[in-house]
Design an enzyme around this catalytic site. Structure first.
Site, PDB file in Angstrom:
ATOM      1  N   PRO A  11       0.971  -1.050   0.044  1.00 44.51           N
ATOM      2  CG  PRO A  11      -0.339  -1.183   1.864  1.00 44.51           C
ATOM      3  CD  PRO A  11       0.412  -2.153   1.135  1.00 44.51           C
ATOM      4  CD  GLU A 274      13.794  -4.153  -0.526  1.00 42.99           C
ATOM      5  OE1 GLU A 274      13.471  -4.442   0.941  1.00 42.99           O
ATOM      6  OE2 GLU A 274      13.082  -3.088  -1.038  1.00 42.99           O
TER       7      GLU A 274
END
Length: 303
Positions: A11, A274
């Site tokens: 989101p 990441e």
């Protein structure tokens, strides 16, 4: 026949575009015969477990909506499974290197239509010890940049956040002692600014960083940058923008199925932007390990 899909979305990706567009995305997929349920990620590892659960629950399609970080987690939830349903990508992140490399449209409507058309292509997956990556793995001081940029800064500033942080990083760039054992090429040791193991040609917004990389050739491309000063580093970075860096004497470029990297120093790994653990690491390619919804004719374009 109606297909069941699980859409996993971040989101906060791409200035929260996924949250705003969710209802529209679901409506478009449903109109195309894809019955879709959603799972919003709330923290690190959520997309990994969600993708694994979706496969265990018999979903026909997995869809990753977000940036490269979300996609990396979804891949890690899928890659170790014996059965791997096709994967759809809706690129909503700050950086969408892999979508760019595959020509998956940046517009969410067109990305949805690509999934609805149900055309897939096989892609290789990279493995780094017990983790997986779809686009790039790397190590060295500059590769720490992407996971040092806070998610709130990425949401607010977009791509500019990386450049702001990058200017800080370049000023204190330092070489690392690394040892490589590359299948088919032997051993390399020395001081390196960074190394990259790539599965596609689009890395960090540099669309020509690994110009010879092909997503389903069964090989990984490795680029190693030897020790250099700041002026040389900036010159090489400028060449890389044009894809003219591979002939520079500071760059070693090879292709292989298996690469082992060790170091006497503490070296963190970057997997698809990441944090991906530390050296020592064995990188290997899993040929045609996943099928992704894409345009096999190459007529779609990321824009």
């Amino acid at each position: 026949m109606v297909k069941r899909a699980r859409l996993i979305y971040n989101p906060t990706s791409g200035r929260e575009e996924g949250k705003r567009r969710l209802a529209d995305i679901l409506q478009r997929l449903d109109a195309g015969g894809i019955e879709t349920t959603t799972r919003a990620t709330e923290g690190e590892g959520d997309a990994i477990s969600s993708a694994g659960e979706a496969i265990d629950n018999g979903y026909d399609i997995i869809i990753a909506a977000g940036g490269d970080g979300t996609l990396n987690e979804v891949i890690n939830g899928m890659a170790a499974k014996a059965h791997r349903p096709p994967l759809g990508i809706i690129p909503l992140g700050t950086t969408n290197d892999f979508a760019r490399a595959l020509g998956i449209p940046r517009q969410w409507e067109e990305a949805c239509d690509l999934i609805v058309r149900q055309q897939t292509m096989p892609i290789d997956v990279g493995q780094a010890n017990d983790k997986y990556f779809i686009n790039i793995a790397g190590g060295g001081s500059l590769t720490e940049l992407t996971y040092e940029v806070p998610s709130k800064l990425k949401t607010l500033m977009g791509q500019l956040a990386y450049y702001v942080k990058g200017l800080e990083k370049v000023a204190r760039l330092a070489p690392t002692e690394l040892h490589f054992n590359i299948e088919g090429h032997g051993q390399f040791s020395g001081e390196f600014m960074l190394f990259l193991v790539t599965n596609s040609n689009s890395v960090g917004g540099f669309e020509k960083l690994a110009p010879d990389a092909v997503i389903n050739d069964g090989l990984l491309d490795i680029l190693m940058m030897k020790k250099c000063n700041l002026a040389e580093f900036l010159r090489i970075a400028t060449l890389a923008l044009r894809g003219e860096h591979l002939n520079d004497p500071h760059i070693v470029h090879l292709q292989s199925k298996r690469i082992e990297v060790t170091s006497p120093d503490y070296v963190q790994l970057n997997l698809d932007g990441e944090l991906g653990g530390t050296l020592p690491t064995v990188f290997q390619v899993l040929p045609s390990h996943l099928h992704i919804f894409a345009d096999p004719t190459g007529t779609s374009s990321y824009r």
